[in-house]
Motif scaffolding. Structure first.
Motif, PDB file in Angstrom:
ATOM      1  N   GLY A  24      -1.536  -0.034  -4.296  1.00  0.00           N
ATOM      2  CA  GLY A  24      -1.340   1.322  -3.792  1.00  0.00           C
ATOM      3  C   GLY A  24      -2.272   2.321  -4.446  1.00  0.00           C
ATOM      4  O   GLY A  24      -2.880   3.157  -3.775  1.00  0.00           O
ATOM      5  N   THR A  47       1.473   6.724   2.289  1.00  0.00           N
ATOM      6  CA  THR A  47       2.694   5.906   2.346  1.00  0.00           C
ATOM      7  C   THR A  47       3.252   5.853   3.762  1.00  0.00           C
ATOM      8  O   THR A  47       3.582   4.782   4.277  1.00  0.00           O
ATOM      9  CB  THR A  47       3.754   6.497   1.389  1.00  0.00           C
ATOM     10  N   ILE A 106       0.838  -1.206   0.000  1.00  0.00           N
ATOM     11  CA  ILE A 106       0.000   0.000   0.000  1.00  0.00           C
ATOM     12  C   ILE A 106       0.875   1.259   0.000  1.00  0.00           C
ATOM     13  O   ILE A 106       0.569   2.259  -0.639  1.00  0.00           O
ATOM     14  CB  ILE A 106      -0.920   0.017   1.250  1.00  0.00           C
TER      15      ILE A 106
END
Length: 467
Positions: free
Chosen positions: A278, A127, A97
């Motif tokens: 992501g 992040t 992710i």
């Protein structure tokens, strides 16, 4: 018949005109007011409710981590032969992710992709929060967490030195370096906008707090030159890290001799999967934020369309990797590899495998159709399928390869304990809780970067469109 060439030229120019990244001809002042207003305005009721709910869920993390430390790592349900299961699945999921933020910030910045400007700030924050959630699992998986500092090459009284040939140690350096650089990159990009909040703040306390973190920014020519150099250098450092960190994570598996893990396709397959997951998570966070804060002029259909196309591309790469794994297992002639992959599809964990295929390979194919890329409900459905599918991918890789090892007498079936499940739910709560705090105290869109893509930012702009 006479053809009007000037009309044709005008028509061609209209066809070739790029879709604007800020719609409705919004001014620079409007952008500053809109984004800063999210931080400066009265705290909405929904934010308090959401923050309290997610904060309560996030509290599960310290509760069950404390229980684990006081009782022992066995409460996670890991047992022979499945020594890695829920915790490492969650670790790889969260690290994946965390990939998209630096990808959007660094690689798209270096390639001068202007559409990144409205989404990079939130993706970078995502992040940081995702890597924090990821780091919890391997740290506590070591068992005696108070000795976790032995992972670093620090001289100690017992003369213990790290095994630098182990990919697990490479992981420590890769993830910690990635987190440090991502944090610096995020903070550097925030400085000009922190100065804007400082200058607009009405209370002395806010002026002082934003002023401290704005590092004395005044927006002079000299400061901008230093800023742009620093940002470019950090983007250059971050770019190889984007590719290396998940490659190194994949080495945890690829360098072993376990059937299903020992394969050279893992690094590119993991990187593509991380970008895939992501971007799905970026959309999961930004679609509701766009609707709630009415940011349709800043996060436009163009941004969403581009992200959907990236999800389609990387989802197709992931689907190709799944099929290549099966082909190579058959082509290698290795009986153990063949058994492992047949067991994935038809064995006790068939439900996890086919959930993964449905979510990661089939659902993104809807994005071939423009209607699906423009319908927020379809997009939200697909990206949540991808979020679930990427978690199942890591579960399938880890658990199905370990539950049938080389010794049939040790074969078992992994079931997560309530501590496993509630700790993971707690990290989801922690992730959303941190994101809610972020949007309330910091500008979620890079104001000065969005301004830089307006026509007015062009020194040759004269306020009129060329005919």
């Amino acid at each position: 018949m006479k053809i009007d060439s000037s009309a044709l030229l005008t028509a061609d120019a209209q066809v070739m005109e790029r879709e604007p990244l800020v719609t409705n001809q919004r001014s620079m002042a409007w952008i500053t007011d809109k984004v800063s207003g999210i931080v400066e305005g009265k705290t909405p009721l929904w934010w308090w409710i959401a923050t309290l709910v997610t904060g309560a869920i996030a509290a599960l993390v310290p509760i069950f981590i404390s229980y684990l430390v006081s009782t022992g790592v066995g409460v996670w349900g890991n047992n022979n032969p499945i020594m890695w299961a829920w915790d490492i699945t969650n670790f790889v999921f969260w690290i994946g992710i965390g990939h998209a933020g630096t990808l959007i910030s660094a690689i798209l910045y270096l390639t001068r992709q202007k559409w990144r400007t409205s989404i990079n700030r939130s993706a970078e924050a995502m992040t940081i929060f995702a890597v924090l959630c990821a780091a919890l699992f391997p740290v506590f998986h070591v068992g005696r967490v108070w000795f976790a500092w032995w992972l670093f090459p620090v001289p100690n009284a017992n003369g213990i030195w790290q095994n630098f040939k182990s990919p697990l140690l490479w992981d420590v350096f890769a993830v910690s370096t990635y987190f440090t650089v991502s944090l610096l990159f995020w903070y550097t990009g925030l400085v000009p906008d922190l100065a804007t909040l400082r200058d607009r703040a009405k209370s002395r306390f806010k002026q002082m707090i934003y002023g401290i973190f704005a590092l004395g920014w005044r927006g002079s020519n000299r400061q901008w030159r230093h800023y742009e150099k620093a940002y470019l250098i950090l983007a250059g450092i971050s770019t190889p890290l984007v590719l290396s960190v998940h490659s190194v994570v994949s080495f945890d598996f690829a360098t072993s001799v376990i059937p299903g893990w020992h394969t050279t396709i893992f690094p590119p397959y993991f990187v593509a999967g991380a970008i895939f997951g992501g971007f799905a998570m970026v959309l999961t966070l930004l679609l509701p934020a766009r609707a709630i804060f009415k940011l349709h002029d800043l996060i436009t259909q163009k941004h969403i369309d581009n992200m959907c196309k990236i999800i389609l591309l990387t989802g197709t790469i992931v689907g190709y990797a799944y099929s290549m794994e099966f082909f190579i297992a058959w082509y290698s002639g290795n009986e153990f590899e063949k058994f492992t992959f047949m067991n994935r599809a038809l064995g006790p964990y068939w439900w996890a495998y086919w959930t993964m295929i449905s979510c990661n390979v089939l659902s993104p194919q809807l994005f071939w159709f423009k209607f699906c890329r423009t319908n927020p409900f379809v997009i939200f459905f697909v990206i949540n399928c991808v979020n679930a599918g990427m978690w199942f991918e890591r579960f399938v890789i880890i658990v199905t390869s370990l539950h049938r090892d080389f010794l049939p007498s040790s074969w078992g079936y992994f079931k997560p304990t309530h501590v496993d499940i509630l700790t993971f739910i707690g990290t989801i709560g922690l992730f959303v809780f941190l994101f809610l705090l972020f949007i309330r105290v910091l500008p979620m869109i890079a104001v000065f970067e969005v301004k830089s893509i307006l026509p007015e930012a062009d020194p040759h702009y004269h306020g009129e469109k060329k005919g």
